[in-house]
Design an enzyme around this catalytic site. Structure first.
Site, PDB file in Angstrom:
ATOM      1  N   LYS A   9       0.860  -1.185   0.000  1.00  0.00           N
ATOM      2  CA  LYS A   9       0.000   0.000   0.000  1.00  0.00           C
ATOM      3  C   LYS A   9       0.898   1.238   0.000  1.00  0.00           C
ATOM      4  CE  LYS A   9      -3.837   1.999   2.709  1.00  0.00           C
ATOM      5  NZ  LYS A   9      -4.694   1.825   3.915  1.00  0.00           N
ATOM      6  N   SER A  32      -9.713   1.984   3.094  1.00  0.00           N
ATOM      7  CA  SER A  32      -8.820   2.732   2.234  1.00  0.00           C
ATOM      8  C   SER A  32      -7.829   1.857   1.462  1.00  0.00           C
ATOM      9  CB  SER A  32      -8.032   3.743   3.067  1.00  0.00           C
ATOM     10  OG  SER A  32      -7.164   3.078   3.971  1.00  0.00           O
ATOM     11  N   SER A  37      -9.988  -0.414   7.234  1.00  0.00           N
ATOM     12  CA  SER A  37      -9.390  -0.228   5.902  1.00  0.00           C
ATOM     13  C   SER A  37      -8.693  -1.448   5.316  1.00  0.00           C
ATOM     14  CB  SER A  37      -8.402   0.943   5.929  1.00  0.00           C
ATOM     15  OG  SER A  37      -9.077   2.169   5.920  1.00  0.00           O
TER      16      SER A  37
END
Lengths: 488, 95
Positions: A78, A153, A177
């Site tokens: 990420k 997210s 997330s």
């Protein structure tokens, strides 16, 4: 089976047996990214050359008999994790020009274990969002239906794994997330206990809630990744100095005698009955394997979303004060004076949702509202933690739906923050308490994946991975992949 | 609790954010929707409950007072949007 539909465990075995090299494997995923990601937008940065070099190094290490636990396995990080020499944007214009001078501990540990980084995945800006629509780099599309969101997210990581662009990825979970996008993409994602994985080099959102974890195609793969990621880091003062449990050996343990708690608060009157049924069906499978189910209650969980939307923005407003247009990141053109430099750099560098949360947090911490909002939210936080503690006196794990609905259409909630916040109604309480929790695919509604959450007591990652693995041995929801076209 | 545009402007100033006139009404509306949801907290029974700042009861760790970092000045200064002679450049603050 196609390489991109295999588990990490199976790819690892293939590498060990010499069925393919890490270079071949890495090239396969880079080719998938090249052909499919222009549409999905799950990566912000693809590090193809560095990936092939790392793959060659892994192949050489294996030839020398020095293969680490992740030797030659490709994965994606990420874009919230700092990567030395590679842009680390956190999905924001503010950091579009930021190249990190160091590696996050998670990145360094996985590289030391032999992993090959394919690139950096798209995400909601500063991890603030539940749909990936707040990214400066544009929304990610859900591979199961490209007109729908992947969640957020960590939406880029989830979509990349689901679409077979990477066999695994890292994520972070402040209010859901990892788990929410895992559920919406039909993959398995684990948020470890707060403090289990180092936060050093992970761009801070809400420091008392943030936790990194693995996202992959199965619980067994998450166990392999967690062992490589987790552990004490003197560079993070909240990292817990406690040995990492062996999560892999016990994966097959029988569920005979396991007690599963089902909180009534996870099944509200207005919940889609099909979502409730997905969870009940998963629990019935565990009962078949010897688990006992008891009804429990977490009465203060109803305050988790409002408490979170005071605490997380308050911490974010403080953490994001560092972005000042002076030391790194976006700086406005032609500032008239220092205040102008700060204000225009920040308002130009941050998107709307990030600015909203900074405003809410600044307000909640300001004179006159601190007691009524911030301290009150922290008191409620203790009540929520105490509810879980009472429940874990009676049960081994708690289960419920991960999300109240499957993936929603792009744009459906982007103009309505409060409605968007409710996408995390079942995940946020876990972060407030600091507990570990996993989401695993357990059904499909109208062709879209639905996830079930397994919550454990502090540092009980091995147990929830065991429960999820046993479930996945008896079912095949986690083996289903979206149709990404007819290529190799 | 409802915020007016003036309060939002004050908060924005505290946060060093610049809201222009055209955005201000919409931002105020969205913030009031959020605070309306957050106001559910006022119904919680929290008398005698200690605030919880952190999920784990951790003590602040201490370490020996030794240099643990190498000199990375050039790497770090290289990230500055405006730099000269090893110093960050900002608009004049002292007349």
């Amino acid at each position: 089976m196609k390489l991109h539909e295999q588990s990490l465990a199976s790819l690892k075995a293939g590498l060990e047996q010499g069925d393919f090299s890490s270079r071949q494997l890495t090239q396969h995923f880079l080719e998938r990214i090249r052909s499919l990601d222009p549409r999905l937008n799950s990566f912000i940065t693809v590090t193809a050359d560095a990936a092939l070099a790392a793959a060659d190094a892994a192949d050489a290490a294996r030839a020398r008999g020095e293969a680490g636990p992740l030797c030659g396995l490709p994965l994606a990080h990420k874009d919230i994790f700092c990567t030395r020499g590679v842009r680390t944007s956190c999905g924001s214009r503010m950091l579009d020009n930021f190249t990190s001078p160091y590696d996050a501990t998670v990145v360094a540990r996985m590289a030391a274990a032999g992993a090959v980084m394919l690139g950096k995945t798209n995400m909601d800006e500063f991890a603030m969002g539940s749909s990936n629509e707040t990214s400066y780099y544009g929304p990610v599309r859900n591979p199961w239906d490209q007109d729908r969101v992947p969640g957020g997210s960590s939406g880029g990581s989830a979509a990349a794994v689901a679409a077979g662009l990477a066999p695994a990825a890292t994520g972070t979970d402040t209010g859901g997330s990892i788990r929410q996008p895992a559920a919406l993409n039909g993959i398995t994602g684990l948020k470890p206990t707060y403090g289990r994985v180092s936060r050093l080099g992970m761009v801070a959102f809400a420091s008392s809630l943030d936790q990194a974890g693995p996202m992959a195609r199965s619980a067994a793969d998450c166990a392999l990744l967690l062992e490589a990621m987790a552990g004490h880091d003197p560079g993070d003062s909240t990292s817990v100095d406690r040995p990492v449990d062996d999560c892999q050996t016990g994966l097959d343990r029988s569920l005979e005698g396991l007690t599963v708690g089902l909180p009534e608060e996870f099944f509200p009157q207005n919940l889609d009955p099909r979502i409730a049924e997905v969870t009940r069906e998963a629990v019935r499978e565990l009962e078949k394997q010897g688990a006992r189910v008891v009804d429990i209650s977490l009465p203060t969980m109803k305050y988790s979303v409002p408490a979170y939307y005071v605490i997380a923005p308050a911490e974010a407003s403080s953490n994001l004060a560092r972005f000042d247009g002076v030391r790194y990141g976006y700086r406005c053109e032609h500032p008239e004076n220092l205040t102008d430099l700060y204000e225009r750099s920040r308002s130009g560098g941050f998107g709307d949702e990030v600015q909203r949360r900074i405003l809410v947090g600044t307000w909640a911490l300001s004179h006159g509202y601190y007691d009524a909002y911030y301290l009150r939210a922290q008191r409620v936080r203790r009540l929520i933690r105490d509810d879980f503690a009472r429940a874990f006196e009676k049960v081994d794990v708690i289960m419920g739906p991960t999300t109240p609905e499957t993936a929603f259409p792009l744009g459906a909630k982007s103009g309505d923050p409060v409605n968007m916040y409710m996408a995390d109604v079942f995940t946020i309480a876990v972060n407030l308490a600091g507990l570990p929790a996993l989401s695993m695919p357990a059904g499909q509604l109208d062709g879209l994946p639905a996830g079930v959450q397994v919550i454990g007591n502090y540092f009980d990652e091995a147990r929830i991975l065991n429960v999820a693995h046993r479930y996945q041995q008896a079912t095949d929801w986690h083996r289903r992949s979206p149709d990404t076209g007819g290529e190799a | 609790m409802a915020l007016d545009r003036e309060t939002v402007a004050q908060v924005a100033q505290l946060a060093r954010l610049r809201l222009d006139e055209t955005e201000s009404a919409a931002v105020t509306d969205r913030l009031n929707e959020i605070l309306g949801m957050v106001d559910e907290l006022q119904q919680a029974e929290v008398a005698d409950v200690e605030p919880m700042a952190h999920p784990l009861e951790l003590a602040q760790p201490l370490r020996a007072d030794e240099v643990t970092e190498s000199d990375r000045r050039d790497d770090v200064m290289g990230l500055a949007p405006a730099e000269e002679g090893g110093c960050y450049l900002v608009p004049r603050v002292v007349e």
